[in-house]
Structure formats: structure tokens, C-alpha cells
Design a protein around this motif. Structure first.
Motif, PDB file in Angstrom:
ATOM      1  N   TYR A  62       7.079 -64.951 -37.486  1.00 17.86           N
ATOM      2  CA  TYR A  62       6.738 -66.067 -38.373  1.00 17.86           C
ATOM      3  C   TYR A  62       7.395 -67.329 -37.843  1.00 17.86           C
ATOM      4  N   ILE A  63       6.683 -68.439 -37.992  1.00 23.64           N
ATOM      5  CA  ILE A  63       7.130 -69.701 -37.408  1.00 23.64           C
ATOM      6  C   ILE A  63       7.218 -70.770 -38.485  1.00 23.64           C
ATOM      7  N   ALA A  64       8.312 -71.534 -38.433  1.00 25.82           N
ATOM      8  CA  ALA A  64       8.503 -72.687 -39.321  1.00 25.82           C
ATOM      9  C   ALA A  64       8.124 -73.945 -38.548  1.00 25.82           C
ATOM     10  N   TYR A  65       7.320 -74.790 -39.178  1.00 30.81           N
ATOM     11  CA  TYR A  65       6.870 -76.047 -38.580  1.00 30.81           C
ATOM     12  C   TYR A  65       7.326 -77.221 -39.422  1.00 30.81           C
ATOM     13  N   ILE A  66       7.682 -78.292 -38.737  1.00 34.01           N
ATOM     14  CA  ILE A  66       7.907 -79.585 -39.380  1.00 34.01           C
ATOM     15  C   ILE A  66       7.063 -80.581 -38.611  1.00 34.01           C
ATOM     16  N   ASP A  67       6.165 -81.251 -39.309  1.00 37.76           N
ATOM     17  CA  ASP A  67       5.280 -82.241 -38.684  1.00 37.76           C
ATOM     18  C   ASP A  67       4.584 -81.683 -37.445  1.00 37.76           C
ATOM     19  N   GLY A  68       4.121 -80.439 -37.521  1.00 34.89           N
ATOM     20  CA  GLY A  68       3.377 -79.833 -36.427  1.00 34.89           C
ATOM     21  C   GLY A  68       4.219 -79.327 -35.272  1.00 34.89           C
ATOM     22  N   GLN A  69       5.533 -79.469 -35.361  1.00 36.91           N
ATOM     23  CA  GLN A  69       6.424 -79.001 -34.292  1.00 36.91           C
ATOM     24  C   GLN A  69       7.124 -77.716 -34.727  1.00 36.91           C
ATOM     25  N   ILE A  70       7.299 -76.805 -33.778  1.00 38.48           N
ATOM     26  CA  ILE A  70       8.006 -75.560 -34.085  1.00 38.48           C
ATOM     27  C   ILE A  70       9.485 -75.886 -34.327  1.00 38.48           C
ATOM     28  N   ALA A  71       9.933 -75.590 -35.533  1.00 37.47           N
ATOM     29  CA  ALA A  71      11.311 -75.887 -35.927  1.00 37.47           C
ATOM     30  C   ALA A  71      12.180 -74.635 -35.971  1.00 37.47           C
ATOM     31  N   GLY A  72      11.553 -73.465 -36.037  1.00 36.88           N
ATOM     32  CA  GLY A  72      12.296 -72.218 -36.101  1.00 36.88           C
ATOM     33  C   GLY A  72      11.353 -71.042 -36.161  1.00 36.88           C
ATOM     34  N   SER A  73      11.916 -69.852 -36.069  1.00 33.23           N
ATOM     35  CA  SER A  73      11.099 -68.649 -36.184  1.00 33.23           C
ATOM     36  C   SER A  73      11.968 -67.459 -36.553  1.00 33.23           C
ATOM     37  N   VAL A  74      11.297 -66.401 -36.957  1.00 32.17           N
ATOM     38  CA  VAL A  74      11.972 -65.163 -37.333  1.00 32.17           C
ATOM     39  C   VAL A  74      11.005 -64.001 -37.104  1.00 32.17           C
ATOM     40  N   ILE A  75      11.552 -62.863 -36.743  1.00 31.05           N
ATOM     41  CA  ILE A  75      10.779 -61.630 -36.641  1.00 31.05           C
ATOM     42  C   ILE A  75      11.243 -60.727 -37.774  1.00 31.05           C
ATOM     43  N   LEU A  76      10.280 -60.209 -38.544  1.00 31.99           N
ATOM     44  CA  LEU A  76      10.562 -59.366 -39.705  1.00 31.99           C
ATOM     45  C   LEU A  76       9.848 -58.033 -39.528  1.00 31.99           C
ATOM     46  N   ASN A  77      10.617 -56.947 -39.532  1.00 31.03           N
ATOM     47  CA  ASN A  77       9.985 -55.638 -39.407  1.00 31.03           C
ATOM     48  C   ASN A  77      10.801 -54.585 -40.152  1.00 31.03           C
ATOM     49  N   HIS A  78      10.447 -53.333 -39.932  1.00 36.42           N
ATOM     50  CA  HIS A  78      11.111 -52.218 -40.615  1.00 36.42           C
ATOM     51  C   HIS A  78      11.945 -51.399 -39.631  1.00 36.42           C
ATOM     52  N   HIS A  79      12.445 -52.041 -38.564  1.00 37.53           N
ATOM     53  CA  HIS A  79      13.130 -51.323 -37.489  1.00 37.53           C
ATOM     54  C   HIS A  79      14.593 -51.743 -37.350  1.00 37.53           C
ATOM     55  N   PRO A  80      15.483 -51.095 -38.099  1.00 38.90           N
ATOM     56  CA  PRO A  80      16.909 -51.405 -37.955  1.00 38.90           C
ATOM     57  C   PRO A  80      17.459 -50.823 -36.656  1.00 38.90           C
ATOM     58  N   GLU A  81      18.557 -51.389 -36.201  1.00 39.45           N
ATOM     59  CA  GLU A  81      19.260 -50.845 -35.049  1.00 39.45           C
ATOM     60  C   GLU A  81      19.870 -49.494 -35.446  1.00 39.45           C
ATOM     61  N   ASP A  82      20.073 -48.622 -34.467  1.00 42.11           N
ATOM     62  CA  ASP A  82      20.655 -47.305 -34.750  1.00 42.11           C
ATOM     63  C   ASP A  82      22.012 -47.409 -35.445  1.00 42.11           C
ATOM     64  N   ALA A  83      22.775 -48.448 -35.132  1.00 43.06           N
ATOM     65  CA  ALA A  83      24.105 -48.612 -35.727  1.00 43.06           C
ATOM     66  C   ALA A  83      24.047 -48.847 -37.235  1.00 43.06           C
ATOM     67  N   TYR A  84      22.885 -49.156 -37.787  1.00 44.48           N
ATOM     68  CA  TYR A  84      22.745 -49.350 -39.227  1.00 44.48           C
ATOM     69  C   TYR A  84      22.900 -48.029 -39.984  1.00 44.48           C
ATOM     70  N   LEU A  85      22.674 -46.907 -39.307  1.00 42.52           N
ATOM     71  CA  LEU A  85      22.624 -45.602 -39.970  1.00 42.52           C
ATOM     72  C   LEU A  85      23.901 -45.236 -40.719  1.00 42.52           C
TER      73      LEU A  85
END
Length: 180
Positions: A62-85
Motif C-alpha cells: 500500500y502506498i501513501a501519496y501527497i499531491d501525487g507523490q509517493i510519500a510512504g508505503s507499507v506491506i501488510l500480510n499474514h506472515h510473521p517472522e519465525d522469531a514471533y513464535l
């Protein structure tokens, strides 16, 4: 007089965003190398264009835009790192019921404009809309700006873990969770 915050639009990434995301990552790396590198990210290693390509392929970037410019982004999923266990999370659910925040970035030119908070708010709204029980993330222990933002946005510290990145100078990461 209070400063007016810019309008931030957030949408799912598209292939046409790849060049802009690569520039965002490179600009961020250059900015971090000129000062304190709180997240400990390494140019050419993470995040890179392939990080965005994978997020696009999996439909979770997902991408955040301000005035048509990419201002930030994030990836969101259901895949934690193994260390989360081994962590004692606030809710005991399987991975399909959590949303994990990855590659949470704000362009240095848009720092302090509410982009990070907007991406976190968006993540919470998306999670609630899809019946997710909790949002989880990891953050390098020395990334105090990000830790402060997560805590202000209601994320609770859970544990400190080793993600196996000590060879890159990143020893321990803090785990956070927001139960919904």
C-alpha cells in the motif's frame, strides 16, 4: 496558527508505482546514510525494488501519496517472522487472523507530515474491515522514532527477539502488537 496537514491518500500499489518506490527506498537510504540510521537498513539489501515487486505480486503493498507523490508505503500480510513464535501475544490466534506490518517507510521529504500515522491508521482500518484480531510488527531496538510512533498509536510492547540479522549489525528487535 496551526499548520494544516496535507491530504494523504492511501491505495494499493500498482506496477506503475515500482520506479517511484525504488526512488523512495534509495532516497531513504541516502538520507539514513547521511545521519543516524535508526532502522539499520542497508542500501542494496533492504528495502530494495524486489521488496516492492514481491509486495505487488502478493497484492499487499500500500502506498501513501501527497499531491501525487509517493510519500510512504507499507506491506501488510499474514506472515510473521519465525522469531514471533515464542512471544506472549495479547491474543492467541493463527496467522490468518493477524496482520503483520513489513517495510514501513516514509520518504524523508515527507517526515513530520502525518504519513506514518496515516499508514498505521489505514492498517488498523483494513484489519478491522477484514475481521483481523491483531496487528503485529517488529522494529529494530534502536529505531526510537518508529518505536515512539507505534506506542503513540496504541501498539503494545510484547518482547525482544533475535531475527538472525546480527551479521548485518542488527542484533535485537522489539515486537509490538495492537489487539483489535
Amino acid at each position: 496558527m496551526a499548520l494544516e496537514m496535507p491530504k494523504i491518500e492511501i491505495r494499493q500499489g500498482e506496477p506503475s508505482d515500482l520506479d517511484g518506490l525504488e526512488r523512495l527506498y534509495n532516497d531513504l537510504h541516502d538520507h539514513l546514510s547521511a545521519g543516524e540510521n535508526h532502522p539499520g537498513w542497508i542500501k542494496g539489501y533492504y528495502p530494495v525494488r524486489e521488496t516492492a515487486e514481491k509486495g505487488l505480486a502478493e497484492n499487499n503493498l500500500y502506498i501513501a501519496y501527497i499531491d501525487g507523490q509517493i510519500a510512504g508505503s507499507v506491506i501488510l500480510n499474514h506472515h510473521p517472522e519465525d522469531a514471533y513464535l515464542g512471544a506472549k501475544w495479547g491474543v492467541d490466534v493463527d496467522d490468518s487472523q493477524i496482520l503483520v506490518i513489513h517495510t514501513f517507510v516514509v520518504h524523508p521529504g515527507f517526515s513530520g507530515k502525518g504519513v506514518g500515522r496515516s499508514l498505521l491508521d489505514f492498517s488498523v482500518q483494513l484489519a478491522r474491515k477484514t475481521g483481523i484480531k491483531a496487528i503485529r510488527l517488529d522494529v529494530y531496538r534502536k529505531n526510537t522514532p518508529a518505536i515512539g510512533l507505534y506506542e503513540k498509536c496504541g501498539f503494545r510492547y510484547v518482547d525482544t527477539v533475535d531475527l538472525g540479522l546480527a551479521g548485518h549489525g542488527l542484533d535485537f528487535f522489539r515486537l509490538y502488537e495492537k489487539v483489535l
